[in-house]
Design a protein around this motif. Structure first.
Motif, short mmCIF file in Angstrom:
data_model
loop_
_atom_site.label_atom_id
_atom_site.label_comp_id
_atom_site.label_asym_id
_atom_site.label_seq_id
_atom_site.Cartn_x
_atom_site.Cartn_y
_atom_site.Cartn_z
N ASP A 151 0.81 -1.23 0.00
CA ASP A 151 0.00 0.00 0.00
C ASP A 151 0.84 1.27 0.00
OD1 ASP A 151 0.81 -0.59 2.57
OD2 ASP A 151 -1.13 -0.20 3.51
N ARG A 152 2.03 1.23 0.58
CA ARG A 152 2.86 2.44 0.56
C ARG A 152 3.30 2.76 -0.87
NH1 ARG A 152 7.07 4.60 4.99
NH2 ARG A 152 7.96 6.34 3.81
N THR A 155 0.33 3.89 -3.00
CA THR A 155 -0.02 5.30 -2.82
C THR A 155 0.94 6.19 -3.60
OG1 THR A 155 -0.90 4.86 -0.60
CG2 THR A 155 -0.33 7.13 -1.12
N THR A 174 -7.13 11.04 5.22
CA THR A 174 -6.58 9.81 5.78
C THR A 174 -7.62 8.97 6.53
OG1 THR A 174 -6.01 10.55 8.02
CG2 THR A 174 -4.48 11.15 6.23
N ARG A 201 1.63 4.13 6.77
CA ARG A 201 2.27 3.68 5.54
C ARG A 201 1.76 4.44 4.33
NH1 ARG A 201 1.58 -1.56 7.45
NH2 ARG A 201 -0.23 -1.78 6.09
N ARG A 202 0.44 4.59 4.24
CA ARG A 202 -0.12 5.25 3.06
C ARG A 202 0.24 6.73 3.03
NH1 ARG A 202 -5.94 1.96 2.41
NH2 ARG A 202 -4.93 -0.10 2.60
N GLN A 247 -7.25 7.88 1.40
CA GLN A 247 -6.66 6.59 1.74
C GLN A 247 -7.64 5.43 1.61
OE1 GLN A 247 -4.71 6.92 5.57
NE2 GLN A 247 -2.92 7.90 4.65
N PHE A 275 -8.19 4.61 -2.86
CA PHE A 275 -7.40 3.39 -2.64
C PHE A 275 -8.37 2.26 -2.31
CE2 PHE A 275 -4.70 0.25 -0.97
CZ PHE A 275 -3.38 0.55 -1.27
#
Length: 335
Positions: A151-152, A155, A174, A201-202, A247, A275
């Protein structure tokens, strides 16, 4: 007793005629078969997997991400003959952080959804019980099976897509930071104290793309109404951003609805990316630009790790890929 057990289990050396006599006698006596609890005691297992969903159940079942992952997980566990005990996460700071079921319910394996931070009290409680664990999208911890997604980096893909379209003023909406579930623009101090790993992380994926957000807007849950509230707040200001990265897709769809409400064109006035890769037909004619994750496959991967733990194995950490899906909600920066 052993003959009756063999007749009901359908396994082992027993003649067909003998089995028929046993079942006929049971029918006459109104006996439905061996007590499941007794079988569990003999095997030393409950046949139950505890799933801590990480939020109030009423919110989790409004989130298609939770539902699709749980569907994949329950399907995999059903094939193993296992049942599921759903345990709500703590969503009120005034209440104990650990549900009593975490401390006392019989379970062979526990699955911690969207949790597993280093000092998570639920994780600590399960480890004290020596309950085998699978953590979904949490930190990588020694001795704990884990399933995650990229996911990081996903993004980062979404943010770079916006940069390529010419956007430089980019805001971020977020997921929650911690159990307090705050709402509104976050200060630097608040951002530095993020507890939930998914959120951290995102947000890190945004900075990895070289972007300093114009505003980081925290929401209390991944729901459309929270995305809409964030969108109204961000887009009503005098120096609104030209793009917003959310997010989750539910948050992103709320931002799109807020833009429509304010008379703004998406993506003519503001681009929006999400996402998850959800199918949201009610958002038509828009189709979200989104980082798609394999939701059902993630649930199935968790189920496979549960099976390996029950077999006495040590599962390897699984990290599933994501992909950027371009929709209609992102376009060139407004001139």
């Amino acid at each position: 007793m052993s003959t009756a057990s063999l007749a009901f289990s359908g396994a082992g050396p027993i003649a067909g005629t003998t089995r028929e006599r046993v079942l006929a006698a049971a029918t006459e006596l109104g006996y439905s078969g061996p007590n499941p609890l007794g079988r569990q005691l003999r095997q030393g297992r409950s046949g139950i997997v505890g799933v801590v969903v990480g939020d109030a159940l009423r919110r989790s079942f409004r989130d298609p991400v939770s539902v699709q992952v749980l569907d994949g997980l329950v399907g995999a566990l059903g094939e193993l003959g296992l049942g599921v005990l759903l345990i709500p996460g703590s969503n009120d700071p005034s209440e104990p952080p650990v549900d009593p079921l975490v401390l006392s319910a019989a379970m062979d394996v526990a699955v911690l959804m969207w949790g597993g931070t280093l000092h998570d009290p639920v994780l600590d409680a399960l480890r004290r019980r020596n309950t085998p664990l699978v953590v979904v999208e949490g930190q990588q911890l020694d001795g704990v099976a884990a399933v995650g997604i990229e996911d990081r980096s996903g993004t980062t893909l979404a943010v770079r897509h916006l940069l390529e379209l010419g956007h430089t003023r980019i805001a971020v909406v977020t997921l929650p930071f911690d159990r307090t579930r705050g709402e509104g623009p976050a200060t630097d101090e608040r951002i530095d104290g993020i507890v939930y790993e998914v959120t951290r992380r995102r947000l890190g994926g945004v900075t990895d793309a070289g972007v300093v957000p114009t505003v980081v807007y925290e929401t209390p849950a991944s729901l459309v109404e929270h995305g809409a509230a964030a969108g109204r707040a961000i887009l009503s200001g005098p120096d609104r951003p030209t793009a917003i990265v959310a997010q989750s897709d539910l948050l992103a769809s709320g931002v799109v609805l807020a833009a429509r409400e304010l008379g703004l064109s998406v993506p003519g006035d503001v681009s929006v990316a999400g996402f998850d890769g959800l199918d949201l037909p009610w958002l038509a004619p828009d189709v979200l630009t989104s980082v798609a994750q394999p939701l059902a496959e993630k649930g199935a991967a968790v189920g496979a790790q549960v099976a390996e733990l029950l077999a006495g194995g040590t599962p390897e950490r699984v990290v599933l890929p994501v992909a950027l899906r371009i929709g209609t909600t992102t376009g060139p920066v407004p001139v």
